[in-house]
Structure formats: C-alpha cells, structure tokens
Design an enzyme around this catalytic site. Structure first.
Site, PDB file in Angstrom:
ATOM      1  N   LYS A 257       0.843  -1.216   0.000  1.00 13.69           N
ATOM      2  CA  LYS A 257       0.000   0.000   0.000  1.00 13.69           C
ATOM      3  C   LYS A 257       0.871   1.256   0.000  1.00 13.69           C
ATOM      4  CE  LYS A 257      -1.781  -1.097   4.009  1.00 13.69           C
ATOM      5  NZ  LYS A 257      -1.017  -2.298   4.369  1.00 13.69           N
TER       6      LYS A 257
ATOM      7  N   ARG B 215      -9.783   0.505   9.170  1.00 11.22           N
ATOM      8  CA  ARG B 215      -9.275  -0.831   9.473  1.00 11.22           C
ATOM      9  C   ARG B 215     -10.263  -1.652  10.285  1.00 11.22           C
ATOM     10  NH1 ARG B 215      -3.489   0.506   9.116  1.00 11.22           N
ATOM     11  NH2 ARG B 215      -2.297  -1.374   9.488  1.00 11.22           N
TER      12      ARG B 215
ATOM     13  N   ARG C 189      12.428  -4.405   4.753  1.00 14.77           N
ATOM     14  CA  ARG C 189      11.981  -3.029   4.490  1.00 14.77           C
ATOM     15  C   ARG C 189      12.802  -1.996   5.271  1.00 14.77           C
ATOM     16  NH1 ARG C 189       5.889  -1.281   5.315  1.00 14.77           N
ATOM     17  NH2 ARG C 189       6.147  -2.303   7.326  1.00 14.77           N
TER      18      ARG C 189
ATOM     19  N   ARG D  92      11.468  -0.099  10.927  1.00 15.61           N
ATOM     20  CA  ARG D  92      10.389   0.146  11.888  1.00 15.61           C
ATOM     21  C   ARG D  92      10.462  -0.835  13.051  1.00 15.61           C
ATOM     22  NH1 ARG D  92       4.969   0.677   8.348  1.00 15.61           N
ATOM     23  NH2 ARG D  92       4.164  -0.554  10.073  1.00 15.61           N
TER      24      ARG D  92
ATOM     25  N   ARG E 209       0.143  -8.455  13.908  1.00  9.80           N
ATOM     26  CA  ARG E 209      -0.441  -7.504  12.940  1.00  9.80           C
ATOM     27  C   ARG E 209      -1.305  -8.265  11.920  1.00  9.80           C
ATOM     28  NH1 ARG E 209       4.881  -4.698  10.959  1.00  9.80           N
ATOM     29  NH2 ARG E 209       3.565  -3.520   9.529  1.00  9.80           N
TER      30      ARG E 209
END
Ligand code: AP5
Length: 244
Positions: A44, A119, A158, A191, A202
């Site tokens: 996203k 969400r 990431r 992160r 998550r």
C-alpha cells in the site's frame, strides 16, 4: 499582527516553475477518493506515492501519522505507542479524529488516498458519516490481496525514510546507496514493529478486524482486487488499469 504571506522572490525559480507545472497538470484531473486495504507489507505504502503523483491526490496514511505522533511524544502518540509496539490496532476514536482533521488540508482538494484506514467496520461507518457531511463518496477500494507467507520477507527487508514515508527493500526495491534515501540523502531506518513476532499479531488483527471491511465495501460494489504478490511494476500496472 504577524503576516503569513510568503515572499515569492525568496523562492528559487526552479521550485516556482515546478509548482506551476504541477498545477497545470493537476487542474483538469477529476476528483478521486480512494481506499487502499491490505495486510502489512502488501505494498500500500509503495503504490501510494505513484497514485498520488499521477492523480494529484493527498496521501493520508494513518500509520505514518501515528508514528510521527509517537516520535514527537504528543498526547496522541503516547496513547498509541503501546498498541502499535504490540501490533494491535489503536482505538477507533483516535484514528477517526486524525483522519477528519487531515482531510481538510489544501492538498486534498482533488481527493485523497486513504492508506491503512479504515481498518475496522466501525471506522468505515464513521468515515461514511464524515464523507456524507462533505458530500463526497468513496470511488474505489483497492484490495491488496496476497498470501501471508510472502509478507515476512517483505517486512524484514523493508527500510523507510521516516520524514517522507518512502519505503525501500534490500532485495526488491534497494536504494541507490545502501541505508540512504534516494531523494534527500538522509539515513533510512527499520520500523520497530517490523519483526517476525509483531508481524504475527499484525496479521491476526488484519484477518480478524480488517478483512470484514473489504466485505463492507464489496456490498457497495466498489472493490477492485489486485494481485499484490506480483512484482512491484506489475502491481502499478494493475492499479493504473483500475483507475483509468
Ligand atoms: P501501518 O503503518 O498502516 O502498517 P501496515 O498496515 O501494517 O502496513 P505496512 O506499512 O506495514 O505495509 P504496506 O502495505 O504499506 O507495505 P509497503 O508498501 O511498505 O500501521 C502500523 C500500525 O499503526 C498498526 O499496526 C496499528 O497499530 C496502527 N494503525 C494504523 N492505522 C490504524 C487504524 N486505521 N486503526 C487502528 N490502528 C491503526 O511494502 C513492504 C515492503 O515490501 C517494502 O520494503 C517494499 O519495498 C516491498 N514491496 C512492496 N511492494 C512489493 C512488490 N510488489 N514486490 C516486492 N516487494 C514489494
């Protein structure tokens, strides 16, 4: 009284020219109001800046806004931190408040991309109420469909540039210089919630609380399902087809 006007003489010609070109390109674009839904690491945040530039929209990512509030230690950030570190959702009221405020920005004049919001079904219902007051309707919901098994490699590789939200990957989208943002030259970070253990929770939140949001919009006939496991540029092509 202090004046808030900007002295245009102090702005470099190149910046003025680029802004003028951007406005000329954006003027004829139709308004668009989009939602991007998908599990963590589905792409996203990678596709959003491309959609934003091509359609002159603002990019409203609740995750980025919450992380900024956490690092600035604002009252909102202090409340959100504990849930975020555990990979749980923060309360509906907190995120609805920040989205309501963010939509008023001048950069949202041509519409918005909601990335990571709503969400929960409760957030989707609150969003409907908010948009009804503004006379706006969601045009498309892009569903980043992907198998959970692909996501751990995406998340663990990431690296992000916190100020802009730009996202890189050591294997799939490496920066030109390792550890450094291509645009600003500033350092990239990983992160805190990008670990295998937090990813598990998550993903659980996604399947339990966010998957029903896709059904909520499917009933309205506005969901486009993307093959988010494909290479990055193929996903961009799919997005372009859906939005053309
Ligand atoms: P948030 O920041 O929204 O995280 P998320 O939804 O878990 O999504 P991610 O940012 O992890 O994934 P992405 O889909 O953007 O992936 P990306 O494009 O970077 O939320 C964080 C937390 O905030 C939540 O856990 C919650 O606590 C809280 N929160 C936020 N919103 C909330 C809300 N509305 N309500 C309550 N709580 C909320 O891609 C990942 C990696 O893969 C990158 O390295 C990228 O380069 C690479 N990649 C991308 N696409 C491809 C591809 N096609 N092929 C190969 N690699 C790719």
């Amino acid at each position: 009284m202090a004046s808030s006007s900007v002295n245009l003489e102090e702005i470099p010609s190149e910046s003025l020219m680029n802004e003028l070109l951007r406005r000329m390109k954006c003027a004829p674009k139709p308004e668009k109001h989009l939602i991007l839904i998908g599990p963590p690491g589905s792409g996203k945040g990678t596709q959003s800046p491309i959609i934003k530039d091509e359609h002159c929209l603002c990019h409203l990512a609740t995750g980025d806004m919450l992380r900024a509030a956490v690092s600035a230690k604002t009252p909102l950030g202090i409340k959100a931190k504990e849930s975020m570190d555990k990979g749980e959702l923060v309360s509906d009221d907190l995120v609805v408040g920040i989205i309501d405020e963010a939509m008023k920005k001048p950069s949202c004049k041509k519409g918005f991309i909601l990335d990571g919001f709503p969400r929960t079904v409760a957030q989707a219902q609150k969003l409907d109420e908010m948009l009804e007051r503004q006379g706006v309707k969601i045009g498309k919901v892009l569903d980043f469909a992907i198998d959970d098994a692909v996501l751990e490699e995406r998340i663990s590789g990431r690296w992000i540039h916190p100020a802009s939200g730009r996202s890189y990957h050591t294997k799939f989208a490496p920066p030109r210089v390792p550890g450094v943002d291509d645009v600003t030259g500033e350092p990239l970070i990983q992160r805190k919630d990008d670990t295998a253990a937090v990813l598990k929770s998550r993903l659980e939140s996604f399947h339990r609380q966010t998957q029903p949001v896709i059904n909520y919009y499917s009933k309205k006939g506005i969901v486009a399902t993307l093959h988010a496991e494909k290479p990055l540029s193929d996903v961009t092509d799919e997005v372009r087809k859906v939005l053309s």
